[in-house]
Each structure stands twice: as C-alpha cells, then as structure tokens.
Scaffold this active site. Structure first.
Site, mmCIF file in Angstrom:
data_model
loop_
_atom_site.group_PDB
_atom_site.id
_atom_site.type_symbol
_atom_site.label_atom_id
_atom_site.label_comp_id
_atom_site.label_asym_id
_atom_site.label_seq_id
_atom_site.Cartn_x
_atom_site.Cartn_y
_atom_site.Cartn_z
ATOM 1 N N GLU A 123 -70.115 -22.079 21.914
ATOM 2 C CA GLU A 123 -69.656 -22.327 23.490
ATOM 3 C C GLU A 123 -67.885 -23.086 23.728
ATOM 4 O O GLU A 123 -67.267 -23.095 22.686
ATOM 5 C CB GLU A 123 -70.043 -24.122 23.586
ATOM 6 C CG GLU A 123 -71.517 -23.787 24.485
ATOM 7 C CD GLU A 123 -72.016 -23.590 25.440
ATOM 8 O OE1 GLU A 123 -72.642 -22.566 25.468
ATOM 9 O OE2 GLU A 123 -70.818 -24.146 26.374
ATOM 10 N N TYR A 171 -77.968 -26.224 29.630
ATOM 11 C CA TYR A 171 -76.968 -27.964 29.042
ATOM 12 C C TYR A 171 -78.324 -28.746 29.751
ATOM 13 O O TYR A 171 -77.467 -29.377 30.647
ATOM 14 C CB TYR A 171 -75.542 -27.563 29.345
ATOM 15 C CG TYR A 171 -75.111 -27.920 28.000
ATOM 16 C CD1 TYR A 171 -75.087 -29.349 28.625
ATOM 17 C CD2 TYR A 171 -73.809 -27.345 27.707
ATOM 18 C CE1 TYR A 171 -74.202 -29.862 27.343
ATOM 19 C CE2 TYR A 171 -72.938 -28.603 27.300
ATOM 20 C CZ TYR A 171 -73.198 -29.479 27.305
ATOM 21 O OH TYR A 171 -72.104 -29.976 25.791
ATOM 22 N N ASP A 192 -64.513 -33.978 30.382
ATOM 23 C CA ASP A 192 -63.777 -34.478 28.691
ATOM 24 C C ASP A 192 -63.512 -35.583 29.110
ATOM 25 O O ASP A 192 -62.476 -36.023 29.441
ATOM 26 C CB ASP A 192 -63.020 -33.454 28.309
ATOM 27 C CG ASP A 192 -64.132 -32.122 28.336
ATOM 28 O OD1 ASP A 192 -64.853 -31.815 28.017
ATOM 29 O OD2 ASP A 192 -64.051 -30.854 29.350
#
Lengths: 274, 396
Positions: free
Chosen positions: A54, A180, A65
C-alpha cells in the site's frame, strides 16, 4: 477495459490460499523521507516478505490519518517531493517486482487536480494495481471507480465498522481486488489492543460476495495479524507501525531500511500456519 | 442523503466512509426539525431573547455625506457573541441535542465561531472542545480567553500553517473517532454536504431581515448591491440568499487580498483558486500544480482560509454573484474610516466588505444605495490593528 489490477490480487490470494497463509500488506508514504530512500524502503518491504504494497501519495491535508502518517506526508512534502517523483518510484518497484500487487492510497484532490482520467492513466502506466481514495466514500465513488476500471485499475473501497447494510452492499459489489476493512472508528494509528469485533463485518461482506477483506487501522504487532486472520480476514494492512520505524531512524538510512525489513519479516511470519 | 449534495458541479461529501453515517444523521435531523414547530419556536426564542435578533439595519450618517449615496450596515456585530456565527451555532446546537449528542467540537480561525460554539454549549448544557491553530491563538488571545471562560476546552493545533485549515483537519479527525457522542459544529458554508446547505439555512435570517428592513425604510425599493466579506463564506451566503431572486440587486463577495493578488500572500480562493477538494467539498481552492493545498494569508484571521463554500463557487460560475478582493491595507483603512465616521469598530473581516462599498461609492457617477454585512465587531482585532495601522498610514 481490462481487469489487470483485480487479476493481480486474485493471483496473490490464490497463491496464499494454496500455502494456507494470510496476506501481510505494509504501507508507506512515497517520498518519505526522500525519493531515493523511499525506493529502498519499498524494496525492503517486499524483500522482507510483503505480499502486496500500500503506497500513499503525500498530501498536505490527510484528514483520514493520525499523527504518524501525517508526519510522513509532511516530511516528504517538506523535502520537495512531487507526485511525478512518486510515480517514478512506483515504476521502479513494478520493474523490480512484477508480481507484487501495488495499491495506491490517495486523497481525492490529487485525482481532481489534473483530471480523474489522467490520474488513473498515470497510475496504470506506473504499474499500480489498485487505488483507494481515502476521502471518497461510496456515495462519491461512482465516477472514480468507472475511470479506474477504464485503465485496468481495481477501485478499492473502505468498509467501516459503522456501515449500514446498503453501504456494505455497495462496497461489496464495487470494491475490486480486496476490501479495506477498518477495525475501529477514528484515523490511522497504532493500537495496543486490536478490537475483536471485525468478524461480524467480515462475515457480512463474505455473505455479500465481496472481494477478500484485508483488515487495517491499528495493526502494529504480529498478534494483531494473527487476530485479523482469526476474525476471517484474508490479511492485514499495517501503516503507522511501519512509518514509525522510518521516523525513529531519521538520518540513518541503513538502519531505517533494516528496521522496516525486520518489522515486515516478523509480521509476515504471523500470517503463516503454526 | 435526501437533499441535493451539489450546487451545480460544486459540493459533495468527500469524507472518509466512517463519517458518512454522521452526515446522514445530521441531515435527517435537520429535515425533521425544520417541520417541527417546537424546534422552530425554541430556536426563534433563543435568537430573540438570548442572541438579540433582529439586528438593526443602520444607515450610516456620516460615511457618505454629500455624495447622495447611502451605505446601510446590517449590524451582526451587535449579535451576542460579537458576530453572525451565533445564528447558526445555536441552530446546529439544538439539532445536535435533538439527536442525543452531548459534546460539541468546532474549529475556529478568528475565534468568533469558537466563541459562538462555546456559548451554545454553555446555554444548552453540552461539553465543548474547540480546535484552533497556534498562529490564530496568538493573534486572537482574547477570544481564547472568552471560550475558556465559557467552559470550552481550546486545543492548540500546531500543524501546517497553524491556522483555520489545520484546525478543521483536526476537528474532522476527532469526529471520525467520536461521532457517536459528538456533533462537529462546523462554522461556515464549507465542508461536506449537508453543512453548506444547513449552515446557509440558519444564516439566511441575516438577508431576510436586511431585505425587509431596507424595503421598510425605502418605500419598498431594494438596494443596488449587497456586499459581504468571504472567507469560508457564511456571512455572505447568509445575507445573499434572500436576494438571489432579486435580479437587479448586485451581490458582491469580497475576498481577502492580503498583501496583494500579485503576491502569494492572499486568501482570494475564488479569484485565484482552481477547482479541487478540500475538507469534504469540491469547490475552489488555493493549490499547487500537484494538488497540494497552499497556505493562505490575511491579516484577518477569519478570512485566512484556502478554501471556500461550494455555493460561492457555483454563484461565481453562474455569474449571479461577483467576487472582488481587498488588501490588508485597504481593510485597515476602512476599519479606521468607520471608527471615526460612525463610532463603530468593525471586525477586520467586515472591514473588507466596507472597503469595497466605499470604493463603489467613490467610483460611481450616480448615487448608490448599498447594504454591507457588518458581520462582526472589531474588538477582537484591536491588537492587530494597533500593530499594523500606523504603518499603513491609516491612523493619521
């Protein structure tokens, strides 16, 4: 239209199934801390046993994030890394490792800036197999997925723990290569303990006939990888834990490369039958 | 989602999947509340008895003397909290309580939205956490003090340019983890759908009142133009919305020109930006060739934002609204002018709009009748003004 990207993941999961292994997929931000070191780090990931990659494109405002990966983006951008440099790294990795699936993890603005079609063409030329857009939920993903498929790139979507049946149905039918699966609310980061509730989500996805689920967010120890596989995931993705090795070895390139390689070896080991 | 997510090609909900249910829940709460007379009554009561609505529309006595023109100020600076932000903070706060959230989080630039959220949390009995860039904390110290006095926790954000953009990033990250108990009370008409829609509906009261007040005072005539500053764009959308159908009324948004549009130090997102996604919406943003978002600059912390609400991008593209800019120096000059002529200290944000109004009056050969949204009061900016005004020659 081709399904080159999806085929690459299909082949990987078939190989792993025949060995009774799960997938270990490490993540780094391209260009962190600089393009040359970044390429060496990615090579070390594969040589350490990564089943797929990834790779993040650095972005100024990575809202999905946590602090560790934000800092990686900041380091890359502060060093003057351009997106073109990142595609060069992908191209080099593809040349070195023809069979390793390469997933790109990006933010929507990097696609819109030069045009969606142009972005996927570049990704495809560089050798990427999949693209996950962190801030494009199912609701906004139709045009992106279509442009991805045009170039043989597998569009990957996120299945979060709070998704309703309708969203999961869309994710299961639209996400190609893998899904995911996010373990918990929040942003990326390392967790001490992994939540054990993902098995329900994974079972639901499997019932809906989704691509193989990879578990991400909080995966930082071999025990987490084993737990992910026990919950029914096809593998685990680890980002912040890998990136923290880059941060803690700042300025010592050899040690940095060695540290991420060693981390991947330990994590990969946990995907093998005991 | 039930409401249209886009204004033309601008808007959308570009957020991590984990936040979509929270946006849907918020939209549903709004649609449900809007037809609930009890909700409307409670909001109207708070706006009237707590916040001080309606705010006056004041015809400047001295500013345009001898020109035949008139400038009318919509006095949102007199609203409780010191700016228009309170209108929609109360609205969102009531919605949040309605869906069982007991905690509010917010971003703030100049601190006015942080103050509005803090007072909302206090009056509704909720917890409050406000994210604020360290650069803004420095230049808006008094608002930080105000928020803390009202019981809010102010969290310094030390990333990127340490201003509003970075504070929004942190608030979004908080919300991705806390959505079950927490409402993100976004402060402007930017961000993912449904924020641009809902914030506009709660700010629409500014234009609704101003339009009626102007007509009442002018034999039912309408103004030549309505002028407002544009950072994220909520005070402008709030005063524009009820004038959109009045084709002869020019709608003018004034962007922060900073040190000049020919320099990189400005925040003129619509005039100098390009289409892109920031903080959940496809709109106009300041960005480089690769799509990395650039730092904006404005002396006015509330306008210092490299994005803008998607409806403004749409209004610019359709031509219904016009967008111009005003530099830091021009805004300071207008600040000083209004203080001396009328005894009103405008927020530096609002001074941008006033500067354009004064320019239009000077440039016009015929009398003009203009409405300016005086979106906030200038007390919070006294430190900045004190530091910069003498250098620009405006204090003479």
């Amino acid at each position: 239209m081709s399904d080159r990207g999806r085929a690459s993941y299909d082949a990987l999961f078939a190989r792993l199934r025949s060995k009774g292994e799960g997938a270990f997929v490490p993540f780094v931000v391209l260009g962190d801390p600089d393009p040359e070191t970044s390429l060496d780090l990615v090579r070390a990931l594969v040589r350490g046993g990564a089943d797929a990659l990834e790779l993040g494109l650095p972005f100024s405002d990575p809202v999905a994030d946590g602090p560790v990966i934000q800092a990686a983006s900041t380091r890359a951008l502060a060093g003057g890394v351009a997106i073109a440099d990142c595609w060069e790294i992908v191209t080099a990795v593809r040349t070195d490792f023809p069979d390793t699936p390469i997933g790109m993890l990006v933010y929507a603005n990097l696609l819109f800036r030069r045009g969606i079609a142009d972005f996927y063409v570049k990704a495809s030329h560089a050798g990427a197999d999949s693209v996950l857009v962190a801030d494009a939920p199912v609701l906004e993903s139709a045009q992106l997925a279509e442009a991805a498929r045009e170039t043989g790139i597998a569009p990957v979507l996120i299945a979060p723990p709070n998704a309703d049946e309708a969203t999961l149905t869309s994710v299961a039918s639209s996400s190609e290569g893998y899904v995911y699966v996010v373990t918990r609310p929040g942003v990326t980061g390392t967790d001490e303990r992994l939540r054990d509730t993902s098995h329900l989500l994974i079972a639901q996805l499997q019932r809906l006939g989704s691509a193989p689920p990879l578990l991400g967010f909080g995966i930082s120890k071999p025990a987490h990888v084993r737990a992910a596989l026990e919950m029914g995931a096809a593998g685990a993705i680890s980002g912040s834990a890998v990136v923290s090795h880059i941060a803690s070895s700042a300025g010592r390139k050899g040690q940095m490369v060695e540290a991420v390689g060693q981390f991947v070896r330990e994590m990969k080991e946990a995907t093998k039958p005991s | 989602m039930k409401l249209p997510r886009y204004f033309g090609r601008f808007g959308g909900s570009f957020v991590p999947e984990i936040l979509v249910p929270a946006l849907e829940e918020f939209e549903a709460a709004f649609l449900d509340a809007r037809v609930d007379p009890e909700f409307t009554a409670e909001l109207e009561s708070l706006l009237a008895t707590y916040a001080g609505r309606p705010t006056p529309l004041y015809r400047c006595r001295n500013l345009t003397a001898d020109t035949g023109s008139s400038i009318w100020l919509k006095r949102e600076d007199l609203l409780h909290g010191g700016a228009h932000k309170t209108n929609q903070a109360l609205g969102q706060g009531l919605l949040a309580r309605r869906i069982g959230k007991h905690r509010l989080i917010a971003e703030t630039g100049a601190g006015q939205h942080g103050v509005a959220t803090a007072l909302t949390a206090a009056v509704l009995g909720m917890e409050c956490k406000v994210y604020m860039g360290t650069k803004d904390i420095e230049r808006q110290e008094m608002n930080v003090f105000r928020m803390r006095l009202m019981g809010a926790e102010v969290v310094p954000v030390n990333q990127g340019g340490c201003t509003l953009k970075d504070a929004i990033n942190e608030a979004l990250r908080d919300w991705a983890a806390s959505y079950e108990t927490t409402h993100y009370l976004l402060g402007t008409v930017a961000g993912p759908h449904p924020f641009p829609f809902i914030v506009r509906e709660f700010q629409r009261v500014i234009g609704r009142e101003a339009r009626q007040q102007f007509r009442d005072a002018n034999d039912n005539r309408l103004p030549d133009a309505v002028i407002a500053s544009v950072g994220g764009g909520s005070n402008a959308i709030g005063i524009f919305s009820d004038f959109l159908d009045d084709e002869n009324v020019r709608l003018i948004g004034v962007e922060p020109g900073g040190e000049g549009l020919e320099t990189p130090r400005h925040g003129a997102t619509l005039l100098k930006g390009t289409p892109g996604v920031l903080h959940g919406a496809f709109s106009s943003i300041l960005q480089d060739e690769d799509g990395q978002v650039l730092e904006s600059h404005s002396l006015s912390a509330g306008l210092d934002y490299p994005g803008v609400g998607p409806e403004h991008a749409y209004l610019k593209e359709t031509g219904r609204a016009e967008y111009v800019s005003c530099t830091d120096g021009e805004a300071l000059q207008a600040f000083s002018t209004l203080a001396k002529a009328e005894g009103i200290l405008p927020a530096l944000e609002s001074a941008h709009a006033l500067s354009e109004a004064l320019r239009l009056v000077r440039a016009s050969s015929k009398p003009l009748h203009l409405v300016v949204n005086l979106s906030g009061r200038g007390d919070k900016d006294l430190g900045t003004v004190n530091l910069h005004l003498p250098r620009t020659g405006g204090a003479s």
